[in-house]
Scaffold this motif. Structure first.
Motif, PDB file in Angstrom:
ATOM      1  N   CYS A  22      44.567  38.648  51.256  1.00  0.00           N
ATOM      2  CA  CYS A  22      43.085  38.957  52.010  1.00  0.00           C
ATOM      3  C   CYS A  22      43.015  40.298  50.978  1.00  0.00           C
ATOM      4  CB  CYS A  22      42.644  39.207  53.113  1.00  0.00           C
ATOM      5  SG  CYS A  22      40.915  39.659  53.554  1.00  0.00           S
ATOM      6  N   LEU A  23      41.398  40.602  49.811  1.00  0.00           N
ATOM      7  CA  LEU A  23      41.910  42.044  49.283  1.00  0.00           C
ATOM      8  C   LEU A  23      40.830  42.596  50.468  1.00  0.00           C
ATOM      9  CD1 LEU A  23      40.530  40.971  45.543  1.00  0.00           C
ATOM     10  CD2 LEU A  23      42.902  42.277  46.406  1.00  0.00           C
ATOM     11  N   ASP A  24      41.394  44.569  50.313  1.00  0.00           N
ATOM     12  CA  ASP A  24      40.567  45.294  51.011  1.00  0.00           C
ATOM     13  C   ASP A  24      39.490  45.925  50.330  1.00  0.00           C
ATOM     14  OD1 ASP A  24      41.655  44.211  53.533  1.00  0.00           O
ATOM     15  OD2 ASP A  24      43.695  45.763  53.261  1.00  0.00           O
ATOM     16  N   HIS A  25      40.156  45.952  48.708  1.00  0.00           N
ATOM     17  CA  HIS A  25      39.425  47.105  48.110  1.00  0.00           C
ATOM     18  C   HIS A  25      40.564  46.710  46.536  1.00  0.00           C
ATOM     19  CE1 HIS A  25      37.098  50.088  46.049  1.00  0.00           C
ATOM     20  NE2 HIS A  25      38.759  50.310  44.973  1.00  0.00           N
ATOM     21  N   MET A  26      39.605  46.189  45.374  1.00  0.00           N
ATOM     22  CA  MET A  26      40.284  46.410  43.965  1.00  0.00           C
ATOM     23  C   MET A  26      39.602  47.665  43.346  1.00  0.00           C
ATOM     24  SD  MET A  26      40.440  43.501  41.741  1.00  0.00           S
ATOM     25  CE  MET A  26      41.814  42.376  42.318  1.00  0.00           C
ATOM     26  N   GLU A  27      41.016  48.456  42.923  1.00  0.00           N
ATOM     27  CA  GLU A  27      40.731  48.966  40.967  1.00  0.00           C
ATOM     28  C   GLU A  27      39.906  48.307  40.393  1.00  0.00           C
ATOM     29  OE1 GLU A  27      39.297  52.350  41.416  1.00  0.00           O
ATOM     30  OE2 GLU A  27      39.631  51.969  43.733  1.00  0.00           O
ATOM     31  N   ASP A  28      39.027  47.892  39.789  1.00  0.00           N
ATOM     32  CA  ASP A  28      38.649  47.056  38.619  1.00  0.00           C
ATOM     33  C   ASP A  28      37.181  46.993  37.726  1.00  0.00           C
ATOM     34  OD1 ASP A  28      40.367  44.927  37.221  1.00  0.00           O
ATOM     35  OD2 ASP A  28      38.514  43.713  37.076  1.00  0.00           O
ATOM     36  N   LEU A  29      37.225  46.893  37.204  1.00  0.00           N
ATOM     37  CA  LEU A  29      35.506  46.872  35.793  1.00  0.00           C
ATOM     38  C   LEU A  29      35.324  45.992  36.561  1.00  0.00           C
ATOM     39  CD1 LEU A  29      36.715  47.811  32.459  1.00  0.00           C
ATOM     40  CD2 LEU A  29      36.050  49.998  33.989  1.00  0.00           C
ATOM     41  N   CYS A  30      35.056  44.909  37.242  1.00  0.00           N
ATOM     42  CA  CYS A  30      34.637  44.450  37.507  1.00  0.00           C
ATOM     43  C   CYS A  30      35.933  43.017  38.701  1.00  0.00           C
ATOM     44  CB  CYS A  30      34.542  42.043  36.411  1.00  0.00           C
ATOM     45  SG  CYS A  30      33.690  41.202  37.742  1.00  0.00           S
ATOM     46  N   PRO A  31      35.848  43.491  40.124  1.00  0.00           N
ATOM     47  CA  PRO A  31      36.945  43.649  40.719  1.00  0.00           C
ATOM     48  C   PRO A  31      36.227  42.065  41.552  1.00  0.00           C
ATOM     49  CG  PRO A  31      35.340  45.054  41.809  1.00  0.00           C
ATOM     50  CD  PRO A  31      34.904  45.128  40.227  1.00  0.00           C
ATOM     51  N   VAL A  32      37.188  41.488  42.800  1.00  0.00           N
ATOM     52  CA  VAL A  32      37.115  40.684  43.498  1.00  0.00           C
ATOM     53  C   VAL A  32      36.432  41.282  44.633  1.00  0.00           C
ATOM     54  CG1 VAL A  32      38.095  38.314  44.977  1.00  0.00           C
ATOM     55  CG2 VAL A  32      38.720  39.057  42.551  1.00  0.00           C
ATOM     56  N   GLU A  33      35.795  40.810  45.177  1.00  0.00           N
ATOM     57  CA  GLU A  33      34.662  41.797  46.338  1.00  0.00           C
ATOM     58  C   GLU A  33      35.641  41.313  47.910  1.00  0.00           C
ATOM     59  OE1 GLU A  33      31.053  38.407  47.621  1.00  0.00           O
ATOM     60  OE2 GLU A  33      30.366  39.128  45.516  1.00  0.00           O
ATOM     61  N   SER A  34      35.563  43.458  48.169  1.00  0.00           N
ATOM     62  CA  SER A  34      35.998  42.946  48.916  1.00  0.00           C
ATOM     63  C   SER A  34      36.537  41.726  50.287  1.00  0.00           C
ATOM     64  CB  SER A  34      35.987  44.122  50.009  1.00  0.00           C
ATOM     65  OG  SER A  34      36.503  45.882  48.988  1.00  0.00           O
ATOM     66  N   GLY A  35      37.340  41.622  50.854  1.00  0.00           N
ATOM     67  CA  GLY A  35      37.407  40.288  51.982  1.00  0.00           C
ATOM     68  C   GLY A  35      38.165  39.083  51.363  1.00  0.00           C
ATOM     69  N   THR A  36      37.911  38.637  49.924  1.00  0.00           N
ATOM     70  CA  THR A  36      38.255  37.398  49.146  1.00  0.00           C
ATOM     71  C   THR A  36      39.244  37.899  49.574  1.00  0.00           C
ATOM     72  OG1 THR A  36      36.116  37.713  48.278  1.00  0.00           O
ATOM     73  CG2 THR A  36      37.899  36.930  47.222  1.00  0.00           C
ATOM     74  N   CYS A  37      39.653  35.839  50.272  1.00  0.00           N
ATOM     75  CA  CYS A  37      40.741  35.676  50.372  1.00  0.00           C
ATOM     76  C   CYS A  37      41.388  34.741  49.325  1.00  0.00           C
ATOM     77  CB  CYS A  37      41.249  34.746  51.498  1.00  0.00           C
ATOM     78  SG  CYS A  37      41.194  35.430  53.138  1.00  0.00           S
ATOM     79  N   GLY A  38      42.746  34.756  49.016  1.00  0.00           N
ATOM     80  CA  GLY A  38      43.462  34.334  47.710  1.00  0.00           C
ATOM     81  C   GLY A  38      44.845  33.901  47.635  1.00  0.00           C
ATOM     82  N   THR A  39      45.693  33.015  47.218  1.00  0.00           N
ATOM     83  CA  THR A  39      47.027  32.568  47.602  1.00  0.00           C
ATOM     84  C   THR A  39      47.998  32.763  45.810  1.00  0.00           C
ATOM     85  OG1 THR A  39      45.843  30.125  48.173  1.00  0.00           O
ATOM     86  CG2 THR A  39      48.274  30.613  46.940  1.00  0.00           C
ATOM     87  N   VAL A  40      48.406  33.424  45.737  1.00  0.00           N
ATOM     88  CA  VAL A  40      49.791  34.270  45.399  1.00  0.00           C
ATOM     89  C   VAL A  40      50.061  33.528  44.113  1.00  0.00           C
ATOM     90  CG1 VAL A  40      51.668  35.553  44.568  1.00  0.00           C
ATOM     91  CG2 VAL A  40      50.306  36.311  45.984  1.00  0.00           C
ATOM     92  N   GLN A  41      49.950  33.030  43.084  1.00  0.00           N
ATOM     93  CA  GLN A  41      50.380  32.236  42.263  1.00  0.00           C
ATOM     94  C   GLN A  41      52.259  32.616  41.573  1.00  0.00           C
ATOM     95  OE1 GLN A  41      47.088  32.532  39.305  1.00  0.00           O
ATOM     96  NE2 GLN A  41      47.072  29.880  40.185  1.00  0.00           N
ATOM     97  N   PHE A  42      52.178  33.818  41.299  1.00  0.00           N
ATOM     98  CA  PHE A  42      53.276  33.850  40.989  1.00  0.00           C
ATOM     99  C   PHE A  42      53.404  36.005  40.556  1.00  0.00           C
ATOM    100  CE2 PHE A  42      51.136  33.976  36.777  1.00  0.00           C
ATOM    101  CZ  PHE A  42      51.063  35.070  35.811  1.00  0.00           C
ATOM    102  N   VAL A  43      54.537  36.575  40.375  1.00  0.00           N
ATOM    103  CA  VAL A  43      54.145  37.701  40.517  1.00  0.00           C
ATOM    104  C   VAL A  43      54.779  38.565  38.753  1.00  0.00           C
ATOM    105  CG1 VAL A  43      55.864  39.956  41.427  1.00  0.00           C
ATOM    106  CG2 VAL A  43      54.506  38.326  43.016  1.00  0.00           C
ATOM    107  N   ASP A  44      54.716  38.444  38.377  1.00  0.00           N
ATOM    108  CA  ASP A  44      55.038  39.032  36.571  1.00  0.00           C
ATOM    109  C   ASP A  44      56.229  40.470  36.971  1.00  0.00           C
ATOM    110  OD1 ASP A  44      53.873  41.613  36.023  1.00  0.00           O
ATOM    111  OD2 ASP A  44      52.255  40.667  35.177  1.00  0.00           O
ATOM    112  N   ASP A  45      56.675  40.744  35.237  1.00  0.00           N
ATOM    113  CA  ASP A  45      57.621  41.654  35.697  1.00  0.00           C
ATOM    114  C   ASP A  45      57.358  43.097  35.648  1.00  0.00           C
ATOM    115  OD1 ASP A  45      59.146  39.766  35.020  1.00  0.00           O
ATOM    116  OD2 ASP A  45      58.963  39.784  32.797  1.00  0.00           O
ATOM    117  N   THR A  46      56.032  42.888  35.631  1.00  0.00           N
ATOM    118  CA  THR A  46      55.615  44.815  36.156  1.00  0.00           C
ATOM    119  C   THR A  46      54.592  44.313  37.595  1.00  0.00           C
ATOM    120  OG1 THR A  46      53.056  43.874  35.430  1.00  0.00           O
ATOM    121  CG2 THR A  46      54.389  44.324  33.334  1.00  0.00           C
ATOM    122  N   GLY A  47      54.972  43.964  38.346  1.00  0.00           N
ATOM    123  CA  GLY A  47      54.486  44.040  38.992  1.00  0.00           C
ATOM    124  C   GLY A  47      53.624  43.154  39.842  1.00  0.00           C
ATOM    125  N   THR A  48      53.028  43.017  38.857  1.00  0.00           N
ATOM    126  CA  THR A  48      51.438  42.035  39.024  1.00  0.00           C
ATOM    127  C   THR A  48      51.473  41.104  39.879  1.00  0.00           C
ATOM    128  OG1 THR A  48      50.591  43.291  37.232  1.00  0.00           O
ATOM    129  CG2 THR A  48      49.074  41.600  37.980  1.00  0.00           C
TER     130      THR A  48
END
Length: 107
Positions: A22-48
Motif C-alpha cells: 500500500c502506497l503511503d506517498h510517492m515522489e513522482d510527477l504523476c504519482p499513484v494516489e496515497s492509500g492505493t494498494c498494488g501487487t508487486v510484479q517484479f524487482v528490476d536490477d536497479t531495485g525498482t
C-alpha cells in the motif's frame, strides 16, 4: 539511492512477485494516489519494484524514495481468494443438502 546487485537481490527476497503493498506517498510527477494498494510484479536490477495497482495503473515504486508498506494476505484477500471462499461455501451447502436428503431417504 543506487542499488548494487546484492541490494536488489535482497529486495527480491523481501518483496517477491505477488506481494501486496500500500502506497503511503510517492515522489513522482504523476504519482499513484496515497492509500492505493498494488501487487508487486517484479524487482528490476536497479531495485525498482514494478507494481500493478488496484486502480489499473502500473508504475515502479522506488524503495527509500517512495513510502509504502507491505500488506499481509490475511488483511486483504485477493479476488481469487474471495471467489474460492464463495465456491467452498457453495460446496459445503451442497454437501449438507445431500447428507440431509440421504438421511430422510434412509428413515
Amino acid at each position: 539511492m543506487i542499488f548494487n546487485e546484492n541490494k536488489a537481490a535482497l529486495l527480491r527476497q523481501r518483496y517477491p512477485e505477488g506481494t501486496r503493498i500500500c502506497l503511503d506517498h510517492m515522489e513522482d510527477l504523476c504519482p499513484v494516489e496515497s492509500g492505493t494498494c498494488g501487487t508487486v510484479q517484479f524487482v528490476d536490477d536497479t531495485g525498482t519494484m514494478h507494481c500493478k495497482f488496484d486502480n489499473g495503473r502500473t508504475l515502479g515504486v522506488i524503495p527509500y524514495v517512495d513510502q509504502f508498506h507491505k500488506i499481509h494476505q490475511e488483511q486483504a484477500p485477493t479476488n481469487e481468494q474471495l471467489e474460492e471462499n464463495a465456491l467452498n461455501d457453495e460446496i459445503t451447502e451442497t454437501e449438507d443438502i445431500e447428507e440431509s436428503e440421504e438421511m430422510e431417504m434412509s428413515m
